[in-house]
Design a protein around this motif. Structure first.
Motif, PDB file in Angstrom:
ATOM      1  N   GLU A   8     -10.457 -59.933 -21.108  1.00 23.12           N
ATOM      2  CA  GLU A   8      -9.051 -60.221 -20.838  1.00 23.12           C
ATOM      3  C   GLU A   8      -8.127 -59.547 -21.841  1.00 23.12           C
ATOM      4  O   GLU A   8      -7.053 -59.059 -21.493  1.00 23.12           O
ATOM      5  N   ALA A   9      -8.571 -59.496 -23.115  1.00 24.03           N
ATOM      6  CA  ALA A   9      -7.708 -58.969 -24.172  1.00 24.03           C
ATOM      7  C   ALA A   9      -7.740 -57.445 -24.276  1.00 24.03           C
ATOM      8  O   ALA A   9      -6.706 -56.806 -24.496  1.00 24.03           O
ATOM      9  N   TRP A  10      -8.952 -56.861 -24.126  1.00 24.72           N
ATOM     10  CA  TRP A  10      -9.088 -55.420 -24.357  1.00 24.72           C
ATOM     11  C   TRP A  10      -9.643 -54.641 -23.174  1.00 24.72           C
ATOM     12  O   TRP A  10      -9.810 -53.426 -23.262  1.00 24.72           O
ATOM     13  N   GLY A  11      -9.987 -55.354 -22.108  1.00 23.65           N
ATOM     14  CA  GLY A  11     -10.427 -54.665 -20.898  1.00 23.65           C
ATOM     15  C   GLY A  11     -11.907 -54.383 -20.809  1.00 23.65           C
ATOM     16  O   GLY A  11     -12.352 -53.704 -19.891  1.00 23.65           O
ATOM     17  N   HIS A  12     -12.704 -54.897 -21.734  1.00 27.50           N
ATOM     18  CA  HIS A  12     -14.148 -54.672 -21.680  1.00 27.50           C
ATOM     19  C   HIS A  12     -14.861 -55.902 -22.232  1.00 27.50           C
ATOM     20  O   HIS A  12     -14.330 -56.623 -23.078  1.00 27.50           O
ATOM     21  N   TYR A  13     -16.086 -56.144 -21.743  1.00 24.15           N
ATOM     22  CA  TYR A  13     -16.843 -57.312 -22.195  1.00 24.15           C
ATOM     23  C   TYR A  13     -17.506 -57.087 -23.561  1.00 24.15           C
ATOM     24  O   TYR A  13     -17.657 -58.011 -24.342  1.00 24.15           O
ATOM     25  N   TRP A  14     -17.907 -55.851 -23.821  1.00 23.96           N
ATOM     26  CA  TRP A  14     -18.653 -55.561 -25.047  1.00 23.96           C
ATOM     27  C   TRP A  14     -18.446 -54.101 -25.405  1.00 23.96           C
ATOM     28  O   TRP A  14     -18.541 -53.236 -24.541  1.00 23.96           O
ATOM     29  N   ALA A  15     -18.170 -53.812 -26.664  1.00 21.83           N
ATOM     30  CA  ALA A  15     -17.892 -52.424 -27.060  1.00 21.83           C
ATOM     31  C   ALA A  15     -18.645 -52.013 -28.324  1.00 21.83           C
ATOM     32  O   ALA A  15     -18.352 -50.968 -28.892  1.00 21.83           O
TER      33      ALA A  15
END
Length: 281
Positions: free
Chosen positions: A207-214
């Motif tokens: 929700e915050a950065w557009g990806h689940y894991w980076a």
């Protein structure tokens, strides 16, 4: 309610927790329950008051997360005491909570109403709160591991000095087996909560950065910590697993947990690149 009121709530709560720990040693179970729970209510009242005053959950800075850890430690202690009646667990949980309270008194860090957009997600609060509870459970497991390591060395010395202690050593071995079962249960439940915390964190990140894991440095250490405790659980299921190896694994895992919680903030790889170092600002 503001941070200047913390010292009054903290002193009151710690005194009640100390009274509860003393009552447990004196076999005054009811008093131990009542005083410890009242102390938890007092401490949680400050957290709620701060939440209302800030108009946001107090979870942004390291000082704020230490509040939750200070609260969850006696909570886990009283739960363990209620289930297995270990007198010393309340003393250790109170001591650890007192250490974190003292750190917050000496170094409160920045507490303000400001909350950056990334932290305004509804997944942020459950992510951190669940993680703090998991950390408290795993901290209690580490205390058990330290106790068992010391006890194991003591018993080995006694066994080498007196061969006639064989029957008593067998009885002590049964006691240690029960204590390891408690330690395993703490790790199992702690890892379960850590897993939920990671899932909430993934939803928050999406929700915050557009990806689940980076594979951010914080996320990488979270994965290392998670796999460390998972390795412990699998090792304990091996028929040939050795007690002292398992206990040292727990010590190492807790060190990894500390790196994941606050140590990451001081790593060069996280400076300016990790989205999880906001609590240093």
């Amino acid at each position: 309610m503001n941070w200047s009121h913390f010292i009054y709530f903290a002193v009151c709560a710690v005194v009640l927790w100390v009274a509860g720990a003393y009552a447990a040693w004196r076999d005054k179970t009811r008093t131990a329950y009542v005083t410890t729970i009242i102390g938890l209510v007092v401490f949680f009242a400050f957290i709620v008051g701060l939440w209302i005053s800030f108009e946001r959950p107090p979870l942004r800075t390291m000082g704020e997360t230490r509040l939750w850890y200070s609260f969850f430690l006696p909570l886990v202690g009283i739960l363990i005491y209620g289930r297995w009646h270990y007198k010393w667990i309340l003393s250790f949980s109170t001591l650890l909570a007192f250490v974190f309270v003292c750190i917050n008194v000496i170094k409160p860090e920045i507490h303000s109403k400001t909350l950056m957009p990334a932290l305004q997600s509804p997944w942020f609060a459950p992510h951190v709160i669940v993680y703090m509870f998991a950390y408290a459970l795993l901290g209690a497991a580490t205390v058990m591991a330290g106790y068992l390591l010391i006890d194991e060395r003591f018993l080995l010395r006694q066994a080498s000095q007196r061969a006639e202690r064989k029957m008593k050593d067998e009885k002590n071995s049964k006691v240690r087996s029960d204590e390891m079962a408690i330690t395993d249960n703490l790790v199992n439940v702690g890892l379960a909560f850590m897993t939920f915390g990671m899932l909430f964190g993934a939803l928050w990140a999406k929700e915050a950065w557009g990806h689940y894991w980076a594979w951010d440095p914080k996320e990488t250490w979270a994965a290392i910590t998670w796999f460390g405790y998972l390795a412990y659980i699998h090792y304990r299921r091996l028929p040939q697993s050795r007690l002292h190896v398992a206990l040292w694994m727990l010590i190492v895992c807790f060190i990894l947990l500390q790196m994941c919680w606050w140590g990451i903030n001081y790593l060069p790889s996280a400076q300016g690149s990790s989205v999880h170092t906001y609590n240093m600002n």
